[in-house]
Design a protein around this motif. Structure first.
Motif, PDB file in Angstrom:
ATOM      1  N   ARG A 122      43.581  39.094  59.540  1.00  0.00           N
ATOM      2  CA  ARG A 122      44.517  40.281  59.850  1.00  0.00           C
ATOM      3  C   ARG A 122      45.105  40.195  61.260  1.00  0.00           C
ATOM      4  NH1 ARG A 122      45.208  45.393  57.909  1.00  0.00           N
ATOM      5  NH2 ARG A 122      43.404  45.602  56.635  1.00  0.00           N
ATOM      6  N   ALA A 123      44.122  40.251  62.172  1.00  0.00           N
ATOM      7  CA  ALA A 123      44.775  40.183  63.620  1.00  0.00           C
ATOM      8  C   ALA A 123      45.892  39.023  63.751  1.00  0.00           C
ATOM      9  CB  ALA A 123      43.611  40.272  64.634  1.00  0.00           C
ATOM     10  N   ILE A 124      45.291  37.906  63.469  1.00  0.00           N
ATOM     11  CA  ILE A 124      46.456  36.638  63.824  1.00  0.00           C
ATOM     12  C   ILE A 124      47.670  36.813  63.032  1.00  0.00           C
ATOM     13  CG2 ILE A 124      46.394  34.093  63.506  1.00  0.00           C
ATOM     14  CD1 ILE A 124      43.338  34.276  63.027  1.00  0.00           C
ATOM     15  N   ALA A 125      47.508  37.373  61.630  1.00  0.00           N
ATOM     16  CA  ALA A 125      48.728  37.706  60.809  1.00  0.00           C
ATOM     17  C   ALA A 125      49.593  38.498  61.704  1.00  0.00           C
ATOM     18  CB  ALA A 125      48.332  37.896  59.366  1.00  0.00           C
ATOM     19  N   GLU A 126      48.936  39.772  62.128  1.00  0.00           N
ATOM     20  CA  GLU A 126      49.689  40.928  62.825  1.00  0.00           C
ATOM     21  C   GLU A 126      50.322  40.162  64.064  1.00  0.00           C
ATOM     22  OE1 GLU A 126      49.162  44.166  61.598  1.00  0.00           O
ATOM     23  OE2 GLU A 126      50.996  44.547  63.083  1.00  0.00           O
ATOM     24  N   ALA A 127      49.497  39.391  64.873  1.00  0.00           N
ATOM     25  CA  ALA A 127      50.244  38.748  65.927  1.00  0.00           C
ATOM     26  C   ALA A 127      51.292  37.678  65.762  1.00  0.00           C
ATOM     27  CB  ALA A 127      49.130  37.930  66.867  1.00  0.00           C
ATOM     28  N   SER A 128      51.371  37.498  64.392  1.00  0.00           N
ATOM     29  CA  SER A 128      52.352  36.413  63.901  1.00  0.00           C
ATOM     30  C   SER A 128      53.514  37.281  63.410  1.00  0.00           C
ATOM     31  CB  SER A 128      52.026  35.341  63.006  1.00  0.00           C
ATOM     32  OG  SER A 128      51.919  35.804  61.839  1.00  0.00           O
ATOM     33  N   GLY A 129      53.512  38.700  63.276  1.00  0.00           N
ATOM     34  CA  GLY A 129      54.471  39.397  62.794  1.00  0.00           C
ATOM     35  C   GLY A 129      54.225  39.810  61.422  1.00  0.00           C
ATOM     36  N   VAL A 130      53.196  39.603  60.962  1.00  0.00           N
ATOM     37  CA  VAL A 130      52.917  39.870  59.549  1.00  0.00           C
ATOM     38  C   VAL A 130      51.785  41.178  59.446  1.00  0.00           C
ATOM     39  CG1 VAL A 130      51.908  39.254  57.187  1.00  0.00           C
ATOM     40  CG2 VAL A 130      53.446  37.506  58.430  1.00  0.00           C
ATOM     41  N   THR A 131      52.314  42.172  58.722  1.00  0.00           N
ATOM     42  CA  THR A 131      51.109  43.367  58.817  1.00  0.00           C
ATOM     43  C   THR A 131      50.627  43.421  57.151  1.00  0.00           C
ATOM     44  OG1 THR A 131      52.387  44.782  60.073  1.00  0.00           O
ATOM     45  CG2 THR A 131      50.800  45.835  59.005  1.00  0.00           C
ATOM     46  N   LEU A 132      49.385  43.048  57.101  1.00  0.00           N
ATOM     47  CA  LEU A 132      48.689  43.031  55.820  1.00  0.00           C
ATOM     48  C   LEU A 132      48.355  44.502  55.518  1.00  0.00           C
ATOM     49  CD1 LEU A 132      46.520  39.423  56.310  1.00  0.00           C
ATOM     50  CD2 LEU A 132      48.793  39.987  54.810  1.00  0.00           C
ATOM     51  N   GLN A 133      48.007  44.559  53.977  1.00  0.00           N
ATOM     52  CA  GLN A 133      47.709  45.971  53.453  1.00  0.00           C
ATOM     53  C   GLN A 133      46.466  46.355  54.248  1.00  0.00           C
ATOM     54  OE1 GLN A 133      47.291  43.035  49.989  1.00  0.00           O
ATOM     55  NE2 GLN A 133      45.766  44.541  49.237  1.00  0.00           N
ATOM     56  N   SER A 134      46.397  47.675  54.408  1.00  0.00           N
ATOM     57  CA  SER A 134      45.457  48.548  55.105  1.00  0.00           C
ATOM     58  C   SER A 134      44.007  48.180  54.210  1.00  0.00           C
ATOM     59  CB  SER A 134      45.656  50.005  55.020  1.00  0.00           C
ATOM     60  OG  SER A 134      46.073  50.565  53.793  1.00  0.00           O
ATOM     61  N   ASP A 135      44.077  48.225  52.825  1.00  0.00           N
ATOM     62  CA  ASP A 135      42.552  48.255  52.198  1.00  0.00           C
ATOM     63  C   ASP A 135      42.388  46.598  51.950  1.00  0.00           C
ATOM     64  OD1 ASP A 135      44.853  47.489  50.464  1.00  0.00           O
ATOM     65  OD2 ASP A 135      43.972  48.711  48.791  1.00  0.00           O
ATOM     66  N   LEU A 136      42.849  45.729  52.906  1.00  0.00           N
ATOM     67  CA  LEU A 136      42.721  44.213  52.689  1.00  0.00           C
ATOM     68  C   LEU A 136      41.368  43.926  52.440  1.00  0.00           C
ATOM     69  CD1 LEU A 136      44.078  41.381  53.092  1.00  0.00           C
ATOM     70  CD2 LEU A 136      43.507  41.625  55.431  1.00  0.00           C
ATOM     71  N   VAL A 137      40.376  44.323  53.467  1.00  0.00           N
ATOM     72  CA  VAL A 137      38.952  44.189  53.413  1.00  0.00           C
ATOM     73  C   VAL A 137      38.213  44.248  51.909  1.00  0.00           C
ATOM     74  CG1 VAL A 137      36.561  44.691  54.408  1.00  0.00           C
ATOM     75  CG2 VAL A 137      38.403  44.247  55.740  1.00  0.00           C
ATOM     76  N   ASP A 138      38.475  45.650  51.545  1.00  0.00           N
ATOM     77  CA  ASP A 138      37.934  45.896  50.358  1.00  0.00           C
ATOM     78  C   ASP A 138      38.499  45.225  49.065  1.00  0.00           C
ATOM     79  OD1 ASP A 138      36.290  47.882  49.386  1.00  0.00           O
ATOM     80  OD2 ASP A 138      37.927  48.947  48.171  1.00  0.00           O
TER      81      ASP A 138
END
Lengths: 342, 342
Positions: free
Chosen positions: A245-261
């Motif tokens: 999630r953090a790598i994606a975010e740094a590359s400009g992609v925000t993943l869904q908030s419930d990703l882990v679950d």
């Protein structure tokens, strides 16, 4: 309107289901490249046991070929699309670009990569800079149970969009992707849809493929058992998902908030399901470690995002891959007398 | 002077060689607790093929017993020393303290732990607070090749000293350790020596056992092959050794400056040597993960030292141990319908 000509490279479960759907839609004719299953398909056709299409017996696509056709010779008409559903193992030649190269007609062909991972388009864009490269992320459940026998237990589900390619106008690439979705799913009844946000779709799948796949492989364990052990989820799976999630975010992609679950609960708990990478390792097959884990690690380094779990897991996977390579004769151990470290 | 009475618990390779050396020295009589190999030893004695003692046939220690004697009943004389050479698996009962408890005579007995790892003395000091607990770190190469058949291919090599125990005066503990060294090695010809710096000796061995052992186990790979792959050494082994060095340093132990190089080259390169933990995993045996990896991780957390590699490797080892536990019926997978995460 003439039917679109689609070359399908990699006719295991996903590739065969795609070839079937494409021809069933009436707007495409498929040429299937078959290798180990060529003789069986030529002799008896292909049998498909499908949750979506029912029992299909002795089916044959428009053409079956043993090798990727060489369109430069003029005896094979050029292809509108080359759909690639092979495994992607860039650490062992030949590369995808090498494999499909004879069938690419610049200015005519678009390449559809139905493979997992990050940065898989890069080598193809480098080799075919003016050719649209299209992303398909598939959640279809389909496996080849014997030569030319396909078991399709989950309905076709794909998200399709164009990769960004410097020399291909974005509109041209998007149009090629939309046209492909249309010939695949002309009536709109399939869950095979256009999604422009390729990066988000791919990072979302990495959240599963970069966590459950490698840990299941390293432990040779099904995912329900992994879930039964709180420590495997807490110490290994969740840290990786958060790193992705953090790598994606740094590359400009925000993943869904419930990703882990969502990732943790993605597959069923009542059977001993093992992810594909684990199945590959147990069968002695090469694993897709570079695009699922190696590239995310390299993106993390490029973007300055800490990803210790992913990095160590990648190191372990490379060691396991080395054993597979040795079993396949692709690497040779050289023992020597004395204590030396080369 | 009456001979010292030594109870040897764990009569595999190391334990049998110790019992033999102790009796050979003339100052001790050994009682060997034997289980799987009891019948063979009673019937035919013990055969030892030793690089150090030659071919020893049908040897018998002073006493052989199937269970740890209960000294409280008065029919067995108390022991001066209890030498423990069993594997140490605190995550599966019974604990070492449980096993030896019937044979401990407070005020008389000293316990010698010939086992690897950090903090192994803690549960014994808690249970037997007035009993000296002695550390033996062994580099002896000895294995039981069949019941009561021992193959000893590396000469006996041990560093022996007293653990620090709050209620045992340091001089008393040191004296017990020195006396043990003397009855083991009365002529001084063996490389079995007193070394007061127990912490340093133990952390030094963790540098190997915490790095080569777990990575070999996870990869199921011998250490020469690991050395042939630069990435395994650079990405996995060296980071762990440096983490162990940092944890040891934070706990007050400075390890040698050439530690990395020495650990990497520790065992020979010309055969497929697999460390004991890897052998255990491949045989379906429980692995000594808690004292070799878990305790160093917990020390790192206690001391605030970053140890990401060791921590992740520990997580993976716990997953692999879970599989061994399941195979042994010590853990049961409970499948359930629906997607739930408990």
């Amino acid at each position: 309107m003439a039917k679109s000509r689609v070359l399908v490279v990699g006719t295991g479960g996903i590739g065969t289901m795609a070839a079937y759907a494409l021809e069933k839609g009436g707007l495409a004719e498929a040429t299937a490249v078959m290798r180990s299953n060529y003789d069986a398909a030529i002799k008896n056709g292909i049998d498909i046991d499908s949750v979506q299409w029912g029992q299909v017996k002795a089916w044959r696509p428009t053409a079956i070929t043993k090798n990727v056709p060489d369109v430069s010779k003029g005896d094979v008409a050029p292809f509108d699309y080359i759909l690639v559903t092979t495994k992607n193992i860039p650490d062992v030649p030949p590369t995808v670009a090498d494999i499909i190269s004879p069938a690419v007609t610049p200015g005519k062909t678009a390449i559809v990569l139905s493979q997992n991972g990050i940065n898989i388009e890069k080598p193809l864009i480098a080799r075919f800079p003016t050719t649209p490269v299209i992303s398909s992320v598939a959640y279809t459940g389909a496996t080849e149970t014997a030569h030319a026998k396909i078991y399709n237990d989950d309905p076709d589900c794909q998200k399709i969009g164009a990769f960004t390619s410097p020399q291909v106008p974005a509109a041209t690439a998007a149009e090629a992707a939309k046209r492909y979705v249309n010939i695949y799913n002309p009536t709109g009844t399939l869950d095979v849809l256009y999604d422009a946000d390729v990066a988000k779709v791919r990072w979302r799948k990495i959240a599963y493929n970069g966590s459950m796949n490698p840990i299941a492989s390293i432990l040779r364990m099904d995912t329900p058992r992994m879930r039964m052990s709180r420590h495997i989820i807490d110490d290994l799976i969740i840290p990786i998902i958060l790193e992705v999630r953090a790598i994606a975010e740094a590359s400009g992609v925000t993943l869904q908030s419930d990703l882990v679950d969502v990732v943790i609960h993605q597959d069923p708990s009542d059977t001993g399901f093992k992810p594909s990478m684990c199945q590959d390792l147990e069968k002695g097959n090469l694993m897709e470690i570079e695009n699922l884990v190696g590239e995310p690690v390299r993106e993390a380094e490029r973007l300055g995002v800490p990803a210790p779990t992913l990095k160590i897991v990648y190191g372990i996977l490379k060691g396991l891959q080395l054993r597979v390579k040795e079993e396949k004769g692709l690497w040779e151990a050289k023992f020597q007398s004395g204590n030396s470290y080369e």
